[in-house]
Design an enzyme around this catalytic site. Sequence first.
Site, PDB file in Angstrom:
ATOM      1  N   ASP A  63       0.849  -1.180   0.000  1.00 29.25           N
ATOM      2  CA  ASP A  63       0.000   0.000   0.000  1.00 29.25           C
ATOM      3  C   ASP A  63       0.895   1.243   0.000  1.00 29.25           C
ATOM      4  O   ASP A  63       1.394   1.655   1.038  1.00 29.25           O
ATOM      5  CB  ASP A  63      -0.900  -0.020   1.238  1.00 29.25           C
ATOM      6  N   ARG A  76      -0.075   4.757  -7.394  1.00 28.10           N
ATOM      7  CA  ARG A  76      -0.962   5.556  -8.220  1.00 28.10           C
ATOM      8  C   ARG A  76      -0.357   5.877  -9.581  1.00 28.10           C
ATOM      9  O   ARG A  76      -1.072   6.052 -10.563  1.00 28.10           O
ATOM     10  CB  ARG A  76      -1.220   6.834  -7.430  1.00 28.10           C
ATOM     11  N   ASP A 136      -9.429  10.882  -8.257  1.00 26.41           N
ATOM     12  CA  ASP A 136      -9.748  10.215  -6.990  1.00 26.41           C
ATOM     13  C   ASP A 136     -11.157   9.644  -7.084  1.00 26.41           C
ATOM     14  O   ASP A 136     -11.980  10.140  -7.849  1.00 26.41           O
ATOM     15  CB  ASP A 136      -9.682  11.219  -5.832  1.00 26.41           C
ATOM     16  N   ASN A 151       2.017  10.908   1.655  1.00 23.21           N
ATOM     17  CA  ASN A 151       1.537  12.223   1.249  1.00 23.21           C
ATOM     18  C   ASN A 151       2.376  12.721   0.067  1.00 23.21           C
ATOM     19  O   ASN A 151       3.474  12.222  -0.170  1.00 23.21           O
ATOM     20  CB  ASN A 151       1.682  13.197   2.433  1.00 23.21           C
ATOM     21  N   ASP A 153       1.173  13.736  -5.378  1.00 23.94           N
ATOM     22  CA  ASP A 153       0.661  14.655  -6.402  1.00 23.94           C
ATOM     23  C   ASP A 153       1.611  15.837  -6.620  1.00 23.94           C
ATOM     24  O   ASP A 153       1.794  16.287  -7.757  1.00 23.94           O
ATOM     25  CB  ASP A 153      -0.746  15.141  -6.037  1.00 23.94           C
ATOM     26  N   ILE A 172     -13.226  19.073   3.014  1.00 25.19           N
ATOM     27  CA  ILE A 172     -12.428  20.046   3.751  1.00 25.19           C
ATOM     28  C   ILE A 172     -10.953  19.955   3.355  1.00 25.19           C
ATOM     29  O   ILE A 172     -10.284  20.970   3.219  1.00 25.19           O
ATOM     30  CB  ILE A 172     -12.599  19.816   5.269  1.00 25.19           C
ATOM     31  N   SER A 173     -10.473  18.744   3.105  1.00 27.78           N
ATOM     32  CA  SER A 173      -9.047  18.595   2.838  1.00 27.78           C
ATOM     33  C   SER A 173      -8.636  19.396   1.609  1.00 27.78           C
ATOM     34  O   SER A 173      -7.522  19.875   1.520  1.00 27.78           O
ATOM     35  CB  SER A 173      -8.703  17.126   2.631  1.00 27.78           C
ATOM     36  N   GLY A 220      -5.723  23.186   5.418  1.00 26.95           N
ATOM     37  CA  GLY A 220      -5.549  22.367   6.608  1.00 26.95           C
ATOM     38  C   GLY A 220      -4.164  21.772   6.680  1.00 26.95           C
ATOM     39  O   GLY A 220      -3.249  22.401   7.192  1.00 26.95           O
ATOM     40  N   HIS A 221      -4.017  20.590   6.053  1.00 28.56           N
ATOM     41  CA  HIS A 221      -2.778  19.830   6.230  1.00 28.56           C
ATOM     42  C   HIS A 221      -1.617  20.402   5.425  1.00 28.56           C
ATOM     43  O   HIS A 221      -0.896  19.700   4.760  1.00 28.56           O
ATOM     44  CB  HIS A 221      -3.032  18.382   5.829  1.00 28.56           C
TER      45      HIS A 221
END
Length: 333
Positions: free
Chosen positions: A144, A149, A165, A258, A261, A291-292, A296-297
């Site tokens: 995983d 991707r 996605d 993360n 992309d 929200i993402s 945020g992150h």
Amino acid sequence: MVVVRSSLMSRRTAQKFRQAAISAVGSLRIKLLLFLCFVFTLFLLASLTPSFLGWGQQNLPSASIDRTSSKGYTLLINTWKRYDLLKQSISHYTSCPGLDSIHVVWSEPDPPSDSLVKFLNHAAKSNAKDGRYIELAFDINKEDSLNNRFKELKNPITDAVFSIDDDIIFSCSTVEFAYSVWRSAPDTMVGFVPRIHLINPSKENGYSYIYGGWWPVWWTGTYSMILSKASFFHRKYLRMYTNEMPASLLEYVRRNRNCEDIAMSFLVANATGAPPIWAKGKINEIGSTGISSLGGHNIKRTECVNRFVYEFGRMPLVPTTVKAVDSRGTWFW
Ligand SMILES: *[C@@H]1O[C@H](CO)[C@@H](O)[C@H](O)[C@H]1NC(C)=O
């Protein structure tokens, strides 16, 4: 006598003049009216042109796809244990005229269930238009990793890859529009979710750059990345991502779960020396949150940008303010 005649004459002439004046005003009114009619007709024609020329507004993209010279695009869909979303989005995209094949990136420990495969195969067959067969393939991965991707496709049929996605849906006309933009610049990334890298003036934490989410893009109209959760790119970048990216960078993405992309944006920008293209399109998020995508992150993402600059030895991203818009949706010009 003479005087009377002359006054009679002048009365007649005056009457003639008056009549002439009245008819002049009348013809001016008619001319004005005709002119207005002309302008109105032009306006009407301009707004109706596609159907006037025999192209339906909805049919235009499919009519413009010549399947002998261009083979459409491959849907590369990333999913993780959200079978309902996967079913929903694949059912939708199979109805898009330019779709040629579907590759589902599967990174779960268990292979897809028979019922899921059956459902998706059925969707690919029943939604296909003009009796076209849409190939459906699962790319099963043992590990995983977000790098899954961008693995090279085994049986690539089309040059164009539409990476998406499982929780985002765009209307077919929007997808086909972005596809037509990509065809005019096939080395470039074309997509719907722009992001920007900002220069860090204070260089705090040693970061030269800051990852900008949606708001800086919205505020400045400037972007330098297009996220792969909704974008078109050439399939050659899949090979380059897996084989030519520094191993340490791929390892960083895998470990941090993360920024695959952002890495793809770096790769394409490094290869082209040019900015990506933002295509206008309305996003429908069918997942639970949304929200993402609004921020945020961003601290982790800032870390990624600076790490990738280090890996590439320079900042390859190029900012731009260009946005591709379907001219049929804009007023007049
Ligand atoms: C970036 O582009 C340069 C010049 O084309 C190339 O030599 C290099 O391998 C590329 N870097 C990566 C990480 O792809």
